[in-house]
Design an enzyme around this catalytic site. Structure first.
Site, PDB file in Angstrom:
ATOM      1  N   LYS A  17       0.846  -1.187   0.000  1.00 55.92           N
ATOM      2  CA  LYS A  17       0.000   0.000   0.000  1.00 55.92           C
ATOM      3  C   LYS A  17       0.884   1.240   0.000  1.00 55.92           C
ATOM      4  O   LYS A  17       1.646   1.479   0.944  1.00 55.92           O
ATOM      5  CB  LYS A  17      -0.919   0.004   1.224  1.00 55.92           C
ATOM      6  N   LYS A  42      -2.266  -1.600  -3.703  1.00 55.44           N
ATOM      7  CA  LYS A  42      -3.120  -0.413  -3.658  1.00 55.44           C
ATOM      8  C   LYS A  42      -2.238   0.828  -3.776  1.00 55.44           C
ATOM      9  O   LYS A  42      -1.270   0.950  -3.025  1.00 55.44           O
ATOM     10  CB  LYS A  42      -3.893  -0.383  -2.338  1.00 55.44           C
TER      11      LYS A  42
END
Length: 327
Positions: A199, A252
């Site tokens: 992320k 992400k």
């Protein structure tokens, strides 16, 4: 070169039927996870459109249940739930309260739609008064290890409410191991962890922070989310989370990190998720609203690109819109 000596790739592109026969990547309803925002509101009919995410809204629990039912009629199979509590505090107690907003929403969703796969986002940022993803020390730094216990308590509370998958998004070191141990100690050996393993500290999260009221009150999250310049670090994070007990790895955002997504697919045989985040959604929606992009073709192309890069499943705010096109 004589006529006939070169490759004639157009032979297999000539008709729709031929193109269907040789298509390498397929987007299915089962690949998509729709994101929803649920609000702790006394108004059972509460629904507030999210200005920065056209087509998306914040919902009360009952309005969420109704909206999910409509989506399931279109073929929706899975949803991820984000909560907006009525009150916030420095320790984010609403995240792990048995009667928290996500816990209540999950219980209602599973009572109403037992076949729906419900994923819950495990983090504290929507629940802390300071907007960071963990407990703070006296200098405003996020305390990693004390935060792990609260994340684990949050995950267990979500599963007790009925969650099928828990997805830690906080980026604290060791959180997958802490959550796995807590779930196992509570008897939830069967519950998988979808780790936000890779992320990045991305500029593409802006609309989400508007939707979830989760912007930091000061500073930013670059001290715990990954540097967008780093590629190899993503592989280390993914390997560490697998070793700690993750069942699904996530990248992400999706679009700016398709190279990282491809690398995870090539290096790990575990299921891979990708999150087409709020900024990706908002950009496409803005271009479509201005008539610059064809809605169906541009959205499907973006999702197919994520799938082609190696994602087995995609979290996307386009799921409801896309389902009639791929059903």
């Amino acid at each position: 070169m004589n006529i006939g000596d070169f490759h004639r790739g157009r032979r297999l592109r000539r008709t729709e039927g031929l193109r269907d026969l040789v298509r390498e990547t397929e987007l299915r309803p089962a690949d998509l996870i729709q994101g929803y925002f649920v609000v702790d509101s006394p108004d059972a009919d509460f629904e507030k459109p999210i200005k920065s995410m056209p087509g998306q809204s914040q919902f009360s629990v009952e309005r969420l249940v109704a909206r999910v039912g409509q989506a399931m009629d279109l073929g929706l199979r899975a949803a991820i739930v984000f909560g907006l509590p009525a009150k916030k505090d420095p320790a984010g107690t609403g995240a792990y309260a048995d009667d928290g907003i996500v816990q209540r929403a999950v219980t209602r969703l599973k009572e109403t739609y037992p076949s729906l796969t419900v994923v819950t986002d495990v983090c504290l940022c929507e629940y802390t008064s300071h907007g960071h993803c963990g407990l703070l020390d006296a200098h405003g730094e996020v305390r990693n290890d004390p935060t792990l216990e609260l994340l684990a308590r949050t995950a267990v509370s979500h599963v007790r409410a009925g969650a099928d998958i828990v997805a830690p998004s906080d980026m604290m070191d060791g959180r997958v191991a802490a959550i796995r141990e807590a779930l196992d100690d509570a008897g939830f050996f069967h519950i998988p962890i979808m780790s936000y393993a890779v992320k990045y500290a991305s500029a593409f999260y802006g609309p989400f922070r508007d939707a979830a009221d989760s912007a930091p009150a000061f500073g930013d999250r670059r001290g715990y989310q990954m540097d967008p310049a780093n590629f190899r670090e993503g592989l280390r994070e993914a390997a560490a989370d697998l070793a700690e007990g993750a069942d699904i790895l996530m990248v992400k955002p999706a679009m700016p990190y398709l190279d990282v997504l491809r690398a995870l697919r090539d290096n790990f045989d575990t299921p891979i998720a990708a999150y087409q985040v709020s900024g990706e959604y908002a950009m496409l929606k803005a271009a479509i609203a201005n008539g610059w992009l064809d809605p169906k073709r541009s959205v499907l192309e973006a999702l197919l690109g994520i799938k082609r890069a190696g994602a087995d499943m995609i979290i996307t705010y386009f799921a409801e819109e896309v389902l009639p096109w791929i059903k």
